[in-house]
Design a protein around this motif. Structure first.
Motif, mmCIF file in Angstrom:
data_model
loop_
_atom_site.group_PDB
_atom_site.id
_atom_site.type_symbol
_atom_site.label_atom_id
_atom_site.label_comp_id
_atom_site.label_asym_id
_atom_site.label_seq_id
_atom_site.Cartn_x
_atom_site.Cartn_y
_atom_site.Cartn_z
ATOM 1 N N GLY A 83 41.389 30.891 38.965
ATOM 2 C CA GLY A 83 41.453 30.230 40.573
ATOM 3 C C GLY A 83 40.442 29.068 40.391
ATOM 4 O O GLY A 83 39.635 28.295 38.987
ATOM 5 N N ARG A 84 40.155 28.914 41.505
ATOM 6 C CA ARG A 84 38.441 27.379 41.649
ATOM 7 C C ARG A 84 37.800 29.006 42.081
ATOM 8 O O ARG A 84 36.577 27.423 42.401
ATOM 9 C CB ARG A 84 39.149 26.736 42.990
ATOM 10 C CG ARG A 84 40.311 25.841 42.680
ATOM 11 C CD ARG A 84 40.904 25.372 43.270
ATOM 12 N NE ARG A 84 42.047 24.986 43.010
ATOM 13 C CZ ARG A 84 43.029 24.900 41.997
ATOM 14 N NH1 ARG A 84 43.491 26.257 41.667
ATOM 15 N NH2 ARG A 84 44.160 24.193 41.258
ATOM 16 N N ILE A 85 36.947 29.505 41.195
ATOM 17 C CA ILE A 85 35.180 29.871 41.597
ATOM 18 C C ILE A 85 34.663 29.037 40.610
ATOM 19 O O ILE A 85 33.609 29.591 40.548
ATOM 20 C CB ILE A 85 35.720 32.331 41.353
ATOM 21 C CG1 ILE A 85 36.271 31.967 39.757
ATOM 22 C CG2 ILE A 85 36.582 32.395 42.327
ATOM 23 C CD1 ILE A 85 35.735 33.459 39.823
ATOM 24 N N LEU A 162 47.906 36.055 33.917
ATOM 25 C CA LEU A 162 49.183 34.881 33.286
ATOM 26 C C LEU A 162 50.309 34.812 33.978
ATOM 27 O O LEU A 162 51.094 35.037 35.053
ATOM 28 C CB LEU A 162 49.729 36.208 32.045
ATOM 29 C CG LEU A 162 49.168 36.679 30.764
ATOM 30 C CD1 LEU A 162 49.802 38.584 30.156
ATOM 31 C CD2 LEU A 162 48.862 35.649 29.743
ATOM 32 N N HIS A 163 49.741 33.033 34.646
ATOM 33 C CA HIS A 163 50.706 32.710 35.783
ATOM 34 C C HIS A 163 51.670 32.176 35.544
ATOM 35 O O HIS A 163 52.222 31.320 35.437
ATOM 36 C CB HIS A 163 49.186 31.488 35.852
ATOM 37 C CG HIS A 163 49.319 30.889 36.883
ATOM 38 N ND1 HIS A 163 50.625 30.378 37.162
ATOM 39 C CD2 HIS A 163 48.681 30.728 37.905
ATOM 40 C CE1 HIS A 163 50.519 29.454 38.468
ATOM 41 N NE2 HIS A 163 49.175 29.815 38.882
ATOM 42 N N THR A 164 52.604 33.057 35.473
ATOM 43 C CA THR A 164 53.999 32.911 35.242
ATOM 44 C C THR A 164 55.269 32.181 36.085
ATOM 45 O O THR A 164 54.638 32.506 37.107
ATOM 46 C CB THR A 164 55.210 34.315 34.583
ATOM 47 O OG1 THR A 164 53.845 35.114 33.846
ATOM 48 C CG2 THR A 164 56.339 34.158 34.463
ATOM 49 N N TYR A 165 55.493 31.288 35.826
ATOM 50 C CA TYR A 165 56.939 30.406 36.420
ATOM 51 C C TYR A 165 57.832 30.795 36.088
ATOM 52 O O TYR A 165 58.165 30.663 35.238
ATOM 53 C CB TYR A 165 56.505 28.727 36.407
ATOM 54 C CG TYR A 165 54.966 28.060 36.883
ATOM 55 C CD1 TYR A 165 53.685 29.137 36.328
ATOM 56 C CD2 TYR A 165 55.181 27.242 38.090
ATOM 57 C CE1 TYR A 165 52.760 27.920 36.480
ATOM 58 C CE2 TYR A 165 54.009 26.250 38.518
ATOM 59 C CZ TYR A 165 52.764 26.441 38.153
ATOM 60 O OH TYR A 165 51.603 26.007 38.021
ATOM 61 N N LEU A 166 58.438 31.693 37.082
ATOM 62 C CA LEU A 166 60.207 31.948 36.535
ATOM 63 C C LEU A 166 60.693 30.741 37.074
ATOM 64 O O LEU A 166 60.524 30.245 38.232
ATOM 65 C CB LEU A 166 60.419 33.092 37.298
ATOM 66 C CG LEU A 166 59.590 35.031 37.285
ATOM 67 C CD1 LEU A 166 59.463 35.834 37.753
ATOM 68 C CD2 LEU A 166 59.496 34.964 35.373
ATOM 69 N N ILE A 264 55.634 34.822 39.455
ATOM 70 C CA ILE A 264 54.730 36.525 39.820
ATOM 71 C C ILE A 264 53.707 36.271 38.696
ATOM 72 O O ILE A 264 54.540 36.520 37.652
ATOM 73 C CB ILE A 264 56.040 37.015 39.198
ATOM 74 C CG1 ILE A 264 56.722 36.781 40.972
ATOM 75 C CG2 ILE A 264 56.016 38.774 40.079
ATOM 76 C CD1 ILE A 264 57.680 37.817 41.045
ATOM 77 N N GLU A 265 52.317 36.632 38.827
ATOM 78 C CA GLU A 265 51.782 37.202 38.109
ATOM 79 C C GLU A 265 50.620 37.398 37.419
ATOM 80 O O GLU A 265 50.590 38.235 38.466
ATOM 81 C CB GLU A 265 50.847 35.112 38.433
ATOM 82 C CG GLU A 265 50.878 33.961 38.745
ATOM 83 C CD GLU A 265 49.795 33.252 39.801
ATOM 84 O OE1 GLU A 265 48.480 33.028 39.583
ATOM 85 O OE2 GLU A 265 50.761 32.353 40.600
ATOM 86 N N SER A 266 50.681 38.017 37.002
ATOM 87 C CA SER A 266 49.915 39.432 36.361
ATOM 88 C C SER A 266 48.696 39.010 36.030
ATOM 89 O O SER A 266 48.066 38.618 35.185
ATOM 90 C CB SER A 266 49.794 39.409 34.370
ATOM 91 O OG SER A 266 49.569 40.466 34.239
HETATM 92 O O1 TA6 Z 1 48.453 31.509 41.129
HETATM 93 C C1 TA6 Z 1 48.376 30.484 42.332
HETATM 94 C C2 TA6 Z 1 47.112 29.055 42.714
HETATM 95 O O2 TA6 Z 1 46.340 30.199 42.163
HETATM 96 C C3 TA6 Z 1 47.320 28.139 43.765
HETATM 97 O O3 TA6 Z 1 46.719 28.307 44.650
HETATM 98 C C4 TA6 Z 1 47.394 26.971 43.001
HETATM 99 O O4 TA6 Z 1 46.597 26.170 43.186
HETATM 100 C C5 TA6 Z 1 48.234 27.174 41.735
HETATM 101 O O5 TA6 Z 1 47.612 28.687 41.143
HETATM 102 C C6 TA6 Z 1 48.219 26.446 40.847
HETATM 103 O O6 TA6 Z 1 46.793 26.074 40.036
HETATM 104 P P1 TA6 Z 1 46.725 24.684 39.274
HETATM 105 O O7 TA6 Z 1 45.112 25.097 38.996
HETATM 106 O O8 TA6 Z 1 47.658 25.190 38.407
HETATM 107 O O9 TA6 Z 1 47.071 23.208 40.058
#
Ligand code: TA6
Length: 294
Positions: A83-85, A162-166, A264-266
């Motif tokens: 995220g944006r931390i 692991l930010h999977t786009y299904l 659906i992200e791990s």
């Molecule tokens: O996982 C969800 C998320 O954190 C959303 O808040 C959204 O912004 C997305 O990821 C995509 O982030 P990105 O930095 O790839 O645009």
């Protein structure tokens, strides 16, 4: 994605080649059981297609393959934070150049291992030594393991995903089960919420489900298939779809892209860098996602 049309740069074996997509180099697997591609920029899986199936992984039609941008779609490796931390959003691993470590193959499929270690530019963003190995097991199913090791002399903390786009037929006909009912709503100032056991969508969602089952199932009723997601080493599952206005606001997502994807992200979620998981020197942690069509 039709991987067979990408120009070949190097032949590594009967099943594994390095191919070019835009400015990005891809480790391409073309095996009788499945095809797949992993961008060395970002260590990013962009396709996984078991023989006879639609791709399980969604990629944006407007993704930018300039060997610089993080790719929109696929399986971004968000690390050393989620995220944006901190900046850049979702960490620097998805913007870094990974190296091919090895590839191994059998009649059942192919294992591709790629790696990333700290370097001058990573230490400017995050002052720690580390080693990442991403093992991508391509067979009738896809198993992705991010192996994280602290190679420094002091402990450090991390989060990630692991930010999977299904990839799916129609978001309006999708149902998701197994994510649990308790979630933190990122769209409501991180409010703790109680939801339903079955999720259907009519608008954007961005949720951190804090107690998912061991298997989350995306019921893709339009294509009459189920996608099973089994995560390990995570403390939550983030579920996300930006919906229409979100897709329109992203330059690298085609405007109707939200209709055919769901994340659906791990996830190893943390609210700040200080609240991440601690790894002692020499210690490792594995973050895993295992995806299959049923
Ligand atoms: O996982 C969800 C998320 O954190 C959303 O808040 C959204 O912004 C997305 O990821 C995509 O982030 P990105 O930095 O790839 O645009």
């Amino acid at each position: 994605m039709d991987l067979s049309v990408l120009p070949t740069l190097t032949v590594l074996s009967d099943y594994v080649t390095i191919a070019q997509l835009g400015d990005n180099k891809m480790v391409r697997v073309l095996h009788p059981k499945a095809s797949a591609a992993i961008s060395l920029h970002g260590g990013h899986v962009v396709s996984f297609k078991p023989e006879g199936q639609e791709d399980l992984i969604w990629m944006s039609k407007d993704a930018v393959y300039d060997n610089k941008a993080a790719l929109r779609g696929g399986i971004p490796v968000c690390w050393p934070w989620f995220g944006r931390i901190a900046a850049p959003a979702h960490g620097f691993a998805r913007n870094s150049t990974w190296e091919l470590i090895e590839h191994r193959e059998s009649d059942n499929g192919v294992l591709v291992s790629i790696g990333l270690t700290d370097n001058e530019s990573s230490r400017e963003i995050w002052p720690h030594k580390f080693q990442l190995v991403l093992n991508v097991e391509v067979s009738e199913t896809l198993k992705v393991t991010l192996d994280i090791t602290n190679t420094d002399s002091t402990p450090w903390r991390f989060s990630g995903a692991l930010h999977t786009y299904l990839n799916l037929g129609d978001i309006h006909q999708m149902e998701v089960t197994g994510m649990g009912t308790t979630y933190v709503d990122s769209l409501l100032d991180s409010k703790l919420c109680e939801g339903q056991e079955v999720l259907t969508l009519t608008d954007t969602v961005d949720r951190v489900y804090t107690a998912p089952d061991s298997e989350i199932v995306l019921h893709d009723n339009a294509w009459n298939r189920k996608l099973s997601v089994k995560n390990e080493g995570a403390n939550s599952a983030v579920l996300w779809n930006p919906w229409k206005s979100g897709a329109e606001s992203m330059g690298d997502m085609n405007n109707d892209g939200y209709l055919s994807m769901f994340c659906i992200e791990s996830t190893l979620h943390a609210n700040s860098l200080d609240e991440g998981k601690e790894l002692a020197p020499g210690e490792s942690h594995q973050l895993i996602t295992h995806i299959a069509a049923k």
